[in-house]
Design an enzyme around this catalytic site. Structure first.
Site, PDB file in Angstrom:
ATOM      1  N   ALA A  98      -9.839 -20.954 -23.859  1.00  0.00           N
ATOM      2  CA  ALA A  98      -8.662 -20.491 -24.591  1.00  0.00           C
ATOM      3  C   ALA A  98      -7.995 -21.703 -25.196  1.00  0.00           C
ATOM      4  O   ALA A  98      -8.049 -22.805 -24.655  1.00  0.00           O
ATOM      5  CB  ALA A  98      -7.698 -19.764 -23.660  1.00  0.00           C
ATOM      6  N   LYS A  99      -7.366 -21.463 -26.308  1.00  0.00           N
ATOM      7  CA  LYS A  99      -6.735 -22.553 -27.036  1.00  0.00           C
ATOM      8  C   LYS A  99      -5.741 -23.298 -26.141  1.00  0.00           C
ATOM      9  O   LYS A  99      -5.648 -24.508 -26.147  1.00  0.00           O
ATOM     10  CB  LYS A  99      -6.032 -21.955 -28.267  1.00  0.00           C
ATOM     11  CG  LYS A  99      -5.215 -22.921 -29.075  1.00  0.00           C
ATOM     12  CD  LYS A  99      -6.084 -23.922 -29.804  1.00  0.00           C
ATOM     13  CE  LYS A  99      -5.196 -24.872 -30.593  1.00  0.00           C
ATOM     14  NZ  LYS A  99      -5.801 -26.177 -30.752  1.00  0.00           N
ATOM     15  N   ARG A 100      -5.015 -22.526 -25.326  1.00  0.00           N
ATOM     16  CA  ARG A 100      -3.960 -23.175 -24.539  1.00  0.00           C
ATOM     17  C   ARG A 100      -4.540 -24.166 -23.527  1.00  0.00           C
ATOM     18  O   ARG A 100      -3.840 -25.005 -23.006  1.00  0.00           O
ATOM     19  CB  ARG A 100      -3.069 -22.136 -23.854  1.00  0.00           C
ATOM     20  CG  ARG A 100      -3.786 -21.275 -22.850  1.00  0.00           C
ATOM     21  CD  ARG A 100      -2.874 -20.215 -22.261  1.00  0.00           C
ATOM     22  NE  ARG A 100      -3.617 -19.323 -21.405  1.00  0.00           N
ATOM     23  CZ  ARG A 100      -4.352 -18.306 -21.859  1.00  0.00           C
ATOM     24  NH1 ARG A 100      -4.410 -18.050 -23.145  1.00  0.00           N
ATOM     25  NH2 ARG A 100      -5.009 -17.545 -21.009  1.00  0.00           N
ATOM     26  N   GLY A 133      -6.896 -26.189 -24.383  1.00  0.00           N
ATOM     27  CA  GLY A 133      -7.450 -27.312 -25.130  1.00  0.00           C
ATOM     28  C   GLY A 133      -8.758 -27.035 -25.834  1.00  0.00           C
ATOM     29  O   GLY A 133      -9.385 -27.953 -26.350  1.00  0.00           O
TER      30      GLY A 133
END
Ligand code: GLU
Ligand code: ZN
Length: 280
Positions: A246-248, A250
């Site tokens: 997930a983007k969160r 990284g």
């Protein structure tokens, strides 16, 4: 099969991202998975933008999703975004409400927590407060499905996942789910079920994290007289520590990789070959 039997319907799959954040590798795998199933069957692959979450949806990202799909070498037919289909959500909600299957719920998250709700498949299972005592008509309300009543109406239902096999639709992990949100014209469950039917999707593909949501969708199909697709949930891409990408955490946005000149076709080939290692 006899000569008179109907040919099977052509395969239609879709990639249905919510542009609430940038497209990342997990989305790429989901899109490739759906695309390849359609292509292998000579069918259609659709793109549908799921943009009804007014607070989180970012219209500025939608074109990035398209550019990334192109970069990965995928071709698709785009069907109307969810934000253009609100009338169909309202009509379905009205229909269910007229049959006494929905009730208003004004509870806040805190009130649900304080009522001692237990954890379910997607957060707390609603303890039924507003089902038993009518909600204040002056307060903003969500509409919830009366799961007991719905299940009495539809009886036992089976749904089929191409990998996991048949399952009996079971709402016990969800309880009375929200079908119309306080802050959005439909919940994910109502919108996706209606849209997959409207778009003629025959194989619903998506990540295994949404596997159990299909229980709800199967019940909604039965209540609303919609066709029943096959499902095919796919494994999630994991980061090197084994966590969902997930983007969160990284995972780099795909558009950064595209804009840096990386070869999208090579990335797609790598995902197809060895998807669990591709996040590194
Ligand atoms: N729009 C949902 C998401 O991006 C997925 C919809 C689906 O495949 O059912 O998480
Ligand atoms: Zn309530």
């Amino acid at each position: 099969m006899t000569a008179s039997s109907e040919p099977p319907p052509p395969v239609v799959t879709r990639f249905a991202p919510s542009p609430n954040g940038p497209m990342h590798l997990g989305h790429a795998w989901s899109a490739i998975f759906a695309h390849d199933i359609a292509r292998a069957a000579g069918g259609r692959f659709l793109l549908r933008i799921e943009d009804i979450d007014g607070a989180r949806s970012r219209p500025d990202l939608i074109d990035d999703y398209r550019r990334n799909l192109e970069w990965l070498g995928l071709e698709w037919d785009e069907v109307p975004a969810q934000s253009t289909r609100l009338a169909s959500y309202a009509a379905a909600a009205d229909e269910l409400a007229s049959r006494g299957l929905l009730y208003r719920c004004t509870c806040t998250r805190k009130e649900i927590e304080d009522a001692g709700a237990r954890e379910g498949e997607e957060g707390l299972i609603y303890p039924g407060t507003c089902k038993h005592g009518p909600a204040d008509p002056a307060l903003p309300a969500a509409l919830r499905l009366d799961a007991d009543k719905a299940l009495r109406e539809v009886g036992e239902l089976i749904w089929n996942d191409a990998a996991a096999g048949p399952a009996a639709a079971d709402l016990s992990g969800f309880g009375d789910v929200v079908l119309v949100r306080k802050d959005a014209p439909a919940s994910y469950h109502l919108a996706v079920t209606l849209d997959d039917a409207a778009d003629g999707v025959t194989i619903v593909t998506r990540g295994a994290d949404l596997f159990t949501a299909s229980h709800i969708h199967r019940v909604l199909q039965a209540l609303l007289g919609l066709p029943v697709p096959l499902w095919h949930h796919h494994d999630l891409l994991l980061d090197p520590e084994g966590r969902k990408l997930a983007k969160r955490r990284g995972s780099p946005a795909l558009s950064d990789r595209r804009e840096s000149g990386e070869d999208g076709l090579a990335l797609a080939a790598q995902l197809r070959l060895h998807k669990t290692k591709a996040g590194t």
